[in-house]
Design a protein around this motif. Sequence first.
Motif, short mmCIF file in Angstrom:
data_model
loop_
_atom_site.label_atom_id
_atom_site.label_comp_id
_atom_site.label_asym_id
_atom_site.label_seq_id
_atom_site.Cartn_x
_atom_site.Cartn_y
_atom_site.Cartn_z
N MET A 1 -5.73 7.02 11.03
CA MET A 1 -4.99 6.07 10.44
C MET A 1 -5.11 5.85 9.11
SD MET A 1 -3.43 5.18 13.10
CE MET A 1 -3.82 6.31 14.42
N ILE A 2 -3.85 5.80 8.29
CA ILE A 2 -3.78 5.67 6.83
C ILE A 2 -3.08 4.41 6.35
CG2 ILE A 2 -4.10 7.97 6.49
CD1 ILE A 2 -1.14 8.23 5.74
N GLN A 3 -3.49 3.89 5.23
CA GLN A 3 -2.59 2.86 4.65
C GLN A 3 -2.08 3.39 3.43
OE1 GLN A 3 -2.03 -0.38 5.52
NE2 GLN A 3 -3.62 -1.00 6.68
N PRO A 4 -0.57 3.44 3.48
CA PRO A 4 0.06 4.20 2.30
C PRO A 4 -0.21 3.89 1.11
CG PRO A 4 1.69 3.52 4.05
CD PRO A 4 0.41 2.86 4.23
N GLU A 5 -0.56 2.51 0.62
CA GLU A 5 -0.91 2.16 -0.65
C GLU A 5 -2.08 2.72 -1.17
OE1 GLU A 5 -1.98 -1.27 2.27
OE2 GLU A 5 -0.24 0.37 1.74
N ILE A 6 -3.21 3.19 -0.40
CA ILE A 6 -4.36 3.88 -0.81
C ILE A 6 -4.33 5.10 -0.66
CG2 ILE A 6 -6.77 3.73 -0.08
CD1 ILE A 6 -6.52 1.14 1.32
N THR A 7 -4.87 5.93 -2.04
CA THR A 7 -4.76 7.14 -1.99
C THR A 7 -5.73 7.97 -1.37
OG1 THR A 7 -5.82 6.99 -4.18
CG2 THR A 7 -3.47 6.60 -4.22
N SER A 8 -6.75 7.52 -1.09
CA SER A 8 -7.94 8.26 -0.62
C SER A 8 -7.43 8.87 0.76
CB SER A 8 -9.18 7.59 -0.36
OG SER A 8 -8.97 6.17 0.68
N ALA A 9 -8.09 9.89 1.27
CA ALA A 9 -7.93 10.38 2.38
C ALA A 9 -8.08 9.75 3.65
CB ALA A 9 -8.69 12.12 2.51
N SER A 10 -7.51 10.24 4.68
CA SER A 10 -7.54 9.59 5.97
C SER A 10 -9.04 9.68 6.56
CB SER A 10 -6.42 9.92 7.13
OG SER A 10 -7.05 11.41 7.39
N GLY A 11 -9.69 8.48 7.03
CA GLY A 11 -11.24 8.84 7.32
C GLY A 11 -11.99 8.37 6.50
N SER A 12 -11.78 8.04 5.13
CA SER A 12 -12.46 7.66 4.12
C SER A 12 -13.01 6.21 4.40
CB SER A 12 -11.78 7.80 2.56
OG SER A 12 -10.67 6.94 2.86
N VAL A 13 -13.75 5.63 3.67
CA VAL A 13 -14.31 4.38 3.85
C VAL A 13 -13.14 3.34 3.49
CG1 VAL A 13 -16.04 2.54 2.84
CG2 VAL A 13 -16.74 4.69 3.16
N SER A 14 -12.41 3.43 2.38
CA SER A 14 -11.57 2.54 2.18
C SER A 14 -10.57 2.31 3.15
CB SER A 14 -10.90 2.87 0.92
OG SER A 14 -10.58 4.06 0.59
N GLN A 15 -9.84 3.65 3.75
CA GLN A 15 -8.87 3.50 4.74
C GLN A 15 -9.38 3.01 5.85
OE1 GLN A 15 -6.00 4.41 4.32
NE2 GLN A 15 -5.68 6.15 2.86
N VAL A 16 -10.57 3.35 6.36
CA VAL A 16 -11.15 2.80 7.79
C VAL A 16 -11.19 1.34 7.65
CG1 VAL A 16 -13.07 2.58 9.20
CG2 VAL A 16 -12.22 4.81 8.43
N ARG A 17 -11.66 0.79 6.43
CA ARG A 17 -12.03 -0.65 6.25
C ARG A 17 -10.66 -1.43 6.14
NH1 ARG A 17 -14.69 -0.66 1.43
NH2 ARG A 17 -12.95 -0.62 0.29
N GLU A 18 -9.63 -1.31 5.54
CA GLU A 18 -8.43 -1.73 5.37
C GLU A 18 -7.59 -1.68 6.56
OE1 GLU A 18 -7.23 -3.55 2.65
OE2 GLU A 18 -9.32 -3.13 2.14
N THR A 19 -7.82 -0.38 7.43
CA THR A 19 -6.75 -0.30 8.32
C THR A 19 -7.35 -1.27 9.65
OG1 THR A 19 -6.45 1.97 8.07
CG2 THR A 19 -6.12 1.23 10.30
N THR A 20 -8.86 -1.12 9.75
CA THR A 20 -9.38 -2.26 10.69
C THR A 20 -9.12 -3.47 10.41
OG1 THR A 20 -11.03 -0.74 11.01
CG2 THR A 20 -11.57 -2.92 11.64
N ALA A 21 -9.10 -4.13 9.11
CA ALA A 21 -8.67 -5.39 8.64
C ALA A 21 -7.37 -5.74 9.16
CB ALA A 21 -8.95 -5.60 7.20
N GLU A 22 -6.36 -4.90 8.88
CA GLU A 22 -5.09 -5.31 9.35
C GLU A 22 -4.92 -5.36 10.89
OE1 GLU A 22 -0.38 -3.67 8.72
OE2 GLU A 22 -2.10 -2.78 7.49
N LEU A 23 -5.54 -4.41 11.75
CA LEU A 23 -5.69 -4.58 13.04
C LEU A 23 -6.25 -5.87 13.46
CD1 LEU A 23 -6.50 -0.78 13.91
CD2 LEU A 23 -4.22 -1.89 14.36
N MET A 24 -7.17 -6.18 12.84
CA MET A 24 -8.02 -7.44 13.14
C MET A 24 -6.89 -8.52 13.05
SD MET A 24 -11.38 -9.03 11.80
CE MET A 24 -10.65 -9.32 10.19
N GLN A 25 -6.38 -8.67 11.99
CA GLN A 25 -5.33 -9.57 11.63
C GLN A 25 -3.96 -9.77 12.72
OE1 GLN A 25 -1.73 -8.99 10.32
NE2 GLN A 25 -1.77 -11.44 10.09
N ILE A 26 -3.92 -8.54 13.04
CA ILE A 26 -2.77 -8.50 14.14
C ILE A 26 -3.26 -9.02 15.38
CG2 ILE A 26 -1.25 -7.01 15.40
CD1 ILE A 26 -1.11 -5.23 13.08
#
Length: 456
Positions: A178-203
């Motif tokens: 999963m990727i967040q479009p506003e984050i430029t790092s590749a999918s699977g990176s620390v920042s992508q995983v962290r932000e994606t999980t935070a959004e899923l937790m909020q949902i």
Amino acid sequence: MAKKAKTHFECQACGYISPKYLGRCPNCGKWNEMVEVKTQETEDHRSRVSLSGKQAQPKKLSEVTTSKEPRVKTRMGELNRVLGGGVVPGSLVLIGGDPGIGKSTLLLQVSQQLNLTKGQVLYVSGEESAEQIKMRAERLGSAGNDFFVYAETDMSLIRKTIEELRPDYVIIDSIQTMIQPEITSASGSVSQVRETTAELMQIAKTNHIAIFIVGHVTKEGALAGPRMLEHMVDTVLYFEGDRHHTFRILRAVKNRFGSTNEIGIFEMKESGLAEVLNPSEVFLEERLEGATGSAIVVSMEGSRPILAEVQALVTPTLFGNARRTATGLDYNRVALIMAVLEKRAGLLLQNQDAYLKAAGGVKLDEPAIDLAIAVSIASSYKDKGTQASECFIGEIGLTGEIRRVNRIEQRVKEAEKLGFKKVYIPKNNLHGWQPPKNIEVVGISTISEALNRVFN
């Protein structure tokens, strides 16, 4: 509205953030892991806002109403056990495991069962196309179920789809794609995983949607991504087993809604994963009659007693230093017990190679298995077999004493149920309960006494 883009460097191993590039991460010490990340600051901040637009408000503790978490039971009793009684609405569940172990198969079967009677399911796959999922569903016999399948990796599009469908359950396979479009790092990176999980937790928390996340593991067996990923979710499950064997173990290592260290046993078949209702029989069915170096232990896995076989092979060493190998058992525990056997029971093991394993692929790690380990080592050393109708329960102290263990009633009843006629337990565990009639319970105080009773 988008504001000025900001740039920082982030360690892909541990998530450490630095304003400038560093060759070596000062947090974890790894080299060449710093990656440039550009983020867009926006006026929108992630907050606890539901899909209907309702925002969380502060309340006095006395005004908060509580109720027991309603649980939704699947048709898999083993999965319900590991989850603590069923799926909790609004929970975020992380399932990790080696590639090909059966994570996607398990969640596809769960999607089928939940969709039949329990509500609407959205299965989001970033690794397979909808056609591939359909082919796998046909193989598992679940192609006729009309749960929604969505092959997408963009979290902004996934959130819009969740807003439109309002499902009761969401499957994310896998979080590393999963990727967040506003984050430029590749999918699977620390920042992508962290932000994606935070959004899923909020949902999940604001809309009472149960979300299952599939996570990849590293070569060391830990979940890939930042360590905080396990702290963010409600439940962490590990799917263990050997791809070359049919049995799989689903183990809970964190659960906010139930007991930890619960396990569920499954068997991989052509039609999918099938529950193993009596795992003790599975672990004991191939035991040889009269074999040396074998002892049966009743181990507690969460709230469930399981009988397993501990095997030992002790042979004279050909080199200066004796070799010690343990599979499914803690190496340090094995070394400690061998030292006690040499000092307190008179077994000369310093010139002997020792190979130990827990048969059947199960991992045993509790104090009550000490006595079975000691008996199996002594059995192989003396070349004398134990009786097939005997099992052993007890913790061994450094002075050679056999110490009491917990839940002795459940352990003895499980041994009786499987036809065992004699069980050796700590002497201090004999008081305060009534042993069953069909099994002889022998209380022992020291390791020397135990070996004398078993082998003389």
